[in-house]
Design a protein around this motif. Sequence first.
Motif, PDB file in Angstrom:
ATOM      1  N   ASN A  27       0.810  -1.213   0.000  1.00  0.00           N
ATOM      2  CA  ASN A  27       0.000   0.000   0.000  1.00  0.00           C
ATOM      3  C   ASN A  27       0.850   1.273   0.000  1.00  0.00           C
ATOM      4  O   ASN A  27       0.328   2.362  -0.194  1.00  0.00           O
ATOM      5  N   GLU A  28       2.154   1.144   0.171  1.00  0.00           N
ATOM      6  CA  GLU A  28       3.038   2.306   0.048  1.00  0.00           C
ATOM      7  C   GLU A  28       3.180   2.748  -1.413  1.00  0.00           C
ATOM      8  O   GLU A  28       3.617   3.868  -1.680  1.00  0.00           O
ATOM      9  N   THR A  29       2.823   1.871  -2.362  1.00  0.00           N
ATOM     10  CA  THR A  29       2.937   2.211  -3.786  1.00  0.00           C
ATOM     11  C   THR A  29       1.593   2.560  -4.414  1.00  0.00           C
ATOM     12  O   THR A  29       1.511   2.811  -5.619  1.00  0.00           O
ATOM     13  N   THR A  30       0.521   2.580  -3.625  1.00  0.00           N
ATOM     14  CA  THR A  30      -0.826   2.808  -4.158  1.00  0.00           C
ATOM     15  C   THR A  30      -1.033   4.258  -4.593  1.00  0.00           C
ATOM     16  O   THR A  30      -0.702   5.186  -3.864  1.00  0.00           O
ATOM     17  N   VAL A  31      -1.579   4.401  -5.796  1.00  0.00           N
ATOM     18  CA  VAL A  31      -1.959   5.707  -6.351  1.00  0.00           C
ATOM     19  C   VAL A  31      -3.337   5.565  -6.980  1.00  0.00           C
ATOM     20  O   VAL A  31      -3.840   4.460  -7.168  1.00  0.00           O
ATOM     21  N   LEU A  32      -3.935   6.696  -7.327  1.00  0.00           N
ATOM     22  CA  LEU A  32      -5.185   6.664  -8.078  1.00  0.00           C
ATOM     23  C   LEU A  32      -4.830   6.496  -9.552  1.00  0.00           C
ATOM     24  O   LEU A  32      -4.296   7.407 -10.181  1.00  0.00           O
ATOM     25  N   ALA A  33      -5.076   5.315 -10.086  1.00  0.00           N
ATOM     26  CA  ALA A  33      -4.818   5.042 -11.493  1.00  0.00           C
ATOM     27  C   ALA A  33      -6.065   5.402 -12.282  1.00  0.00           C
ATOM     28  O   ALA A  33      -7.181   5.181 -11.825  1.00  0.00           O
ATOM     29  N   HIS A  34      -5.887   5.958 -13.462  1.00  0.00           N
ATOM     30  CA  HIS A  34      -7.006   6.450 -14.273  1.00  0.00           C
ATOM     31  C   HIS A  34      -7.319   5.507 -15.429  1.00  0.00           C
ATOM     32  O   HIS A  34      -6.417   5.094 -16.152  1.00  0.00           O
ATOM     33  N   ASP A  49     -10.684  12.228 -12.780  1.00  0.00           N
ATOM     34  CA  ASP A  49     -10.398  11.536 -11.532  1.00  0.00           C
ATOM     35  C   ASP A  49     -11.554  10.634 -11.112  1.00  0.00           C
ATOM     36  O   ASP A  49     -11.362   9.689 -10.356  1.00  0.00           O
ATOM     37  N   SER A  50     -12.743  10.906 -11.601  1.00  0.00           N
ATOM     38  CA  SER A  50     -13.900  10.073 -11.263  1.00  0.00           C
ATOM     39  C   SER A  50     -13.806   8.678 -11.868  1.00  0.00           C
ATOM     40  O   SER A  50     -14.554   7.784 -11.491  1.00  0.00           O
TER      41      SER A  50
END
Length: 93
Positions: A27-34, A49-50
């Motif tokens: 979870n240290e590498t988690t980002v919002l991927a589009h 972003d939605s």
Amino acid sequence: MIRLKKIRDSARGEDCTINSPWCNYDNETTVLAHYGEPGEKGVGLKPDDSSGAYACSDCHDFLDGRVTHSSVDAGDLNDKNYYWFRGMRRTWK
């Protein structure tokens, strides 16, 4: 174009919701991927972003086609779409 800093920032430290077979569960590498339809994604272009999902670095690389795996072609849209939509649904919850 919808840009919501709170949504992007909310990914920090969260579990990956994509959980592909190559998930690193870090979870240290988690980002919002589009998620992007053809023509919506590329250099300098990002979908709203939605249409994002929490993704670890390995799932993000798989979905963006930066890596390939012997058991699944990274270009296989059926597999990619399955993981994208499942991840988006889990992120929204």
